[in-house]
Write a protein that holds these residues in place. Sequence first.
Motif, PDB file in Angstrom:
ATOM      1  N   PHE A  12      13.748  -3.296   1.475  1.00 18.48           N
ATOM      2  CA  PHE A  12      12.875  -3.322   2.644  1.00 18.48           C
ATOM      3  C   PHE A  12      12.995  -4.693   3.380  1.00 18.48           C
ATOM      4  CE2 PHE A  12       9.964  -5.272  -0.374  1.00 18.48           C
ATOM      5  CZ  PHE A  12       9.246  -6.338   0.307  1.00 18.48           C
ATOM      6  N   GLU A  13      12.815  -4.335   4.491  1.00 17.72           N
ATOM      7  CA  GLU A  13      12.713  -6.002   5.499  1.00 17.72           C
ATOM      8  C   GLU A  13      11.398  -6.424   5.461  1.00 17.72           C
ATOM      9  OE1 GLU A  13      14.774  -8.628   7.379  1.00 17.72           O
ATOM     10  OE2 GLU A  13      15.614  -6.867   6.811  1.00 17.72           O
ATOM     11  N   PRO A  14      11.198  -7.602   5.278  1.00 18.80           N
ATOM     12  CA  PRO A  14       9.921  -7.999   5.208  1.00 18.80           C
ATOM     13  C   PRO A  14       9.379  -8.015   6.712  1.00 18.80           C
ATOM     14  CG  PRO A  14      11.377  -9.319   3.697  1.00 18.80           C
ATOM     15  CD  PRO A  14      12.142  -8.355   4.401  1.00 18.80           C
ATOM     16  N   SER A  15       8.189  -7.683   6.658  1.00 21.71           N
ATOM     17  CA  SER A  15       7.547  -7.568   8.119  1.00 21.71           C
ATOM     18  C   SER A  15       6.959  -9.042   8.250  1.00 21.71           C
ATOM     19  CB  SER A  15       6.466  -6.640   8.262  1.00 21.71           C
ATOM     20  OG  SER A  15       5.366  -7.038   7.146  1.00 21.71           O
ATOM     21  N   TYR A  16       6.383  -9.361   9.528  1.00 26.62           N
ATOM     22  CA  TYR A  16       5.975 -10.444   9.969  1.00 26.62           C
ATOM     23  C   TYR A  16       4.623 -10.645   8.902  1.00 26.62           C
ATOM     24  CZ  TYR A  16       3.181 -14.055  12.455  1.00 26.62           C
ATOM     25  OH  TYR A  16       2.627 -15.078  12.962  1.00 26.62           O
TER      26      TYR A  16
ATOM     27  N   ALA B  82      -2.364  -7.471   1.886  1.00 21.30           N
ATOM     28  CA  ALA B  82      -1.114  -7.317   2.295  1.00 21.30           C
ATOM     29  C   ALA B  82      -0.642  -5.859   2.004  1.00 21.30           C
ATOM     30  CB  ALA B  82      -0.043  -8.043   1.901  1.00 21.30           C
ATOM     31  N   GLU B  83      -0.852  -5.341   0.918  1.00 14.86           N
ATOM     32  CA  GLU B  83      -0.787  -4.006   0.556  1.00 14.86           C
ATOM     33  C   GLU B  83      -1.533  -3.063   1.460  1.00 14.86           C
ATOM     34  OE1 GLU B  83      -1.184  -0.167  -1.350  1.00 14.86           O
ATOM     35  OE2 GLU B  83      -2.839  -1.246  -1.106  1.00 14.86           O
ATOM     36  N   THR B  84      -2.788  -3.408   1.906  1.00 10.68           N
ATOM     37  CA  THR B  84      -3.154  -2.313   2.610  1.00 10.68           C
ATOM     38  C   THR B  84      -2.853  -2.454   4.291  1.00 10.68           C
ATOM     39  OG1 THR B  84      -5.473  -3.204   1.456  1.00 10.68           O
ATOM     40  CG2 THR B  84      -5.929  -2.160   3.591  1.00 10.68           C
ATOM     41  N   TYR B  85      -2.253  -3.572   4.513  1.00 14.47           N
ATOM     42  CA  TYR B  85      -1.737  -3.394   6.044  1.00 14.47           C
ATOM     43  C   TYR B  85      -0.161  -3.208   6.058  1.00 14.47           C
ATOM     44  CZ  TYR B  85      -6.240  -4.908   7.278  1.00 14.47           C
ATOM     45  OH  TYR B  85      -7.615  -4.880   7.560  1.00 14.47           O
ATOM     46  N   THR B  86       0.503  -2.880   5.110  1.00 12.33           N
ATOM     47  CA  THR B  86       2.046  -2.635   5.115  1.00 12.33           C
ATOM     48  C   THR B  86       1.973  -1.113   4.530  1.00 12.33           C
ATOM     49  OG1 THR B  86       2.028  -3.581   2.798  1.00 12.33           O
ATOM     50  CG2 THR B  86       2.953  -4.950   4.838  1.00 12.33           C
ATOM     51  N   THR B  87       3.340  -0.627   4.762  1.00 13.11           N
ATOM     52  CA  THR B  87       3.649   0.705   4.370  1.00 13.11           C
ATOM     53  C   THR B  87       4.851   0.758   3.498  1.00 13.11           C
ATOM     54  OG1 THR B  87       5.024   1.387   6.432  1.00 13.11           O
ATOM     55  CG2 THR B  87       2.526   1.935   6.436  1.00 13.11           C
ATOM     56  N   GLY B  88       5.321   2.223   2.799  1.00 11.91           N
ATOM     57  CA  GLY B  88       6.506   2.215   2.382  1.00 11.91           C
ATOM     58  C   GLY B  88       6.637   1.332   1.129  1.00 11.91           C
ATOM     59  N   GLU B  89       7.852   0.732   0.925  1.00 10.97           N
ATOM     60  CA  GLU B  89       8.444  -0.038   0.018  1.00 10.97           C
ATOM     61  C   GLU B  89       7.773  -1.356  -0.115  1.00 10.97           C
ATOM     62  OE1 GLU B  89      10.465   0.855  -2.710  1.00 10.97           O
ATOM     63  OE2 GLU B  89       9.893   2.668  -2.135  1.00 10.97           O
ATOM     64  N   GLU B  90       7.194  -1.658   1.090  1.00  9.42           N
ATOM     65  CA  GLU B  90       6.621  -3.334   1.325  1.00  9.42           C
ATOM     66  C   GLU B  90       5.524  -3.205   0.762  1.00  9.42           C
ATOM     67  OE1 GLU B  90       6.295  -6.374   4.830  1.00  9.42           O
ATOM     68  OE2 GLU B  90       6.498  -4.239   5.547  1.00  9.42           O
ATOM     69  N   SER B  91       4.937  -1.858   1.019  1.00  8.59           N
ATOM     70  CA  SER B  91       3.439  -1.710   0.534  1.00  8.59           C
ATOM     71  C   SER B  91       3.579  -1.618  -1.251  1.00  8.59           C
ATOM     72  CB  SER B  91       2.863  -0.522   0.932  1.00  8.59           C
ATOM     73  OG  SER B  91       1.546  -0.088   0.318  1.00  8.59           O
ATOM     74  N   LYS B  92       4.415  -0.843  -1.536  1.00  7.88           N
ATOM     75  CA  LYS B  92       4.735  -0.846  -3.042  1.00  7.88           C
ATOM     76  C   LYS B  92       5.146  -2.254  -3.790  1.00  7.88           C
ATOM     77  CE  LYS B  92       7.564   1.662  -6.443  1.00  7.88           C
ATOM     78  NZ  LYS B  92       8.691   2.601  -6.455  1.00  7.88           N
TER      79      LYS B  92
END
Length: 120
Positions: free
Chosen positions: A17-21, A101-111
């Motif tokens: 995944f591409e890390p978000s801001y 951070a898990e709460t505010y991200t989705t997909g593989e980033e949340s995982k």
Amino acid sequence: MGLNMSGKGNFCAVGSFEPSYRTKLAIKEMNHVVDMSGYLATLISMVPIFQVFAGHSTYASADFLNKGYQVSSQDWNLFSDALKSIGLVKREKLAQIANLAETYTTGEESKFWRCVYNAL
């Protein structure tokens, strides 16, 4: 989504995944927590031991030695507990960051953040 304690210690694999801001900010905050806890541990270990055991009203080493202060095992246990608590507080703060951070991200980033939390 939120994290639950039942996942602690259950490790997982994360796809790419591409890390978000938000992830970059969370990692920066985690690094700051680690740095600050290191500074705190260093600061505590630099405090002369007699100041810790003698109390706030007795700071002069001569005064401390003149009183013949006995350092009991209870004193050592309290000192040890103070040092150990730095690591516990650090770990809890890192877990809070991962949870958020898990709460505010989705997909593989949340995982990814769920895995970080579980590793803590």
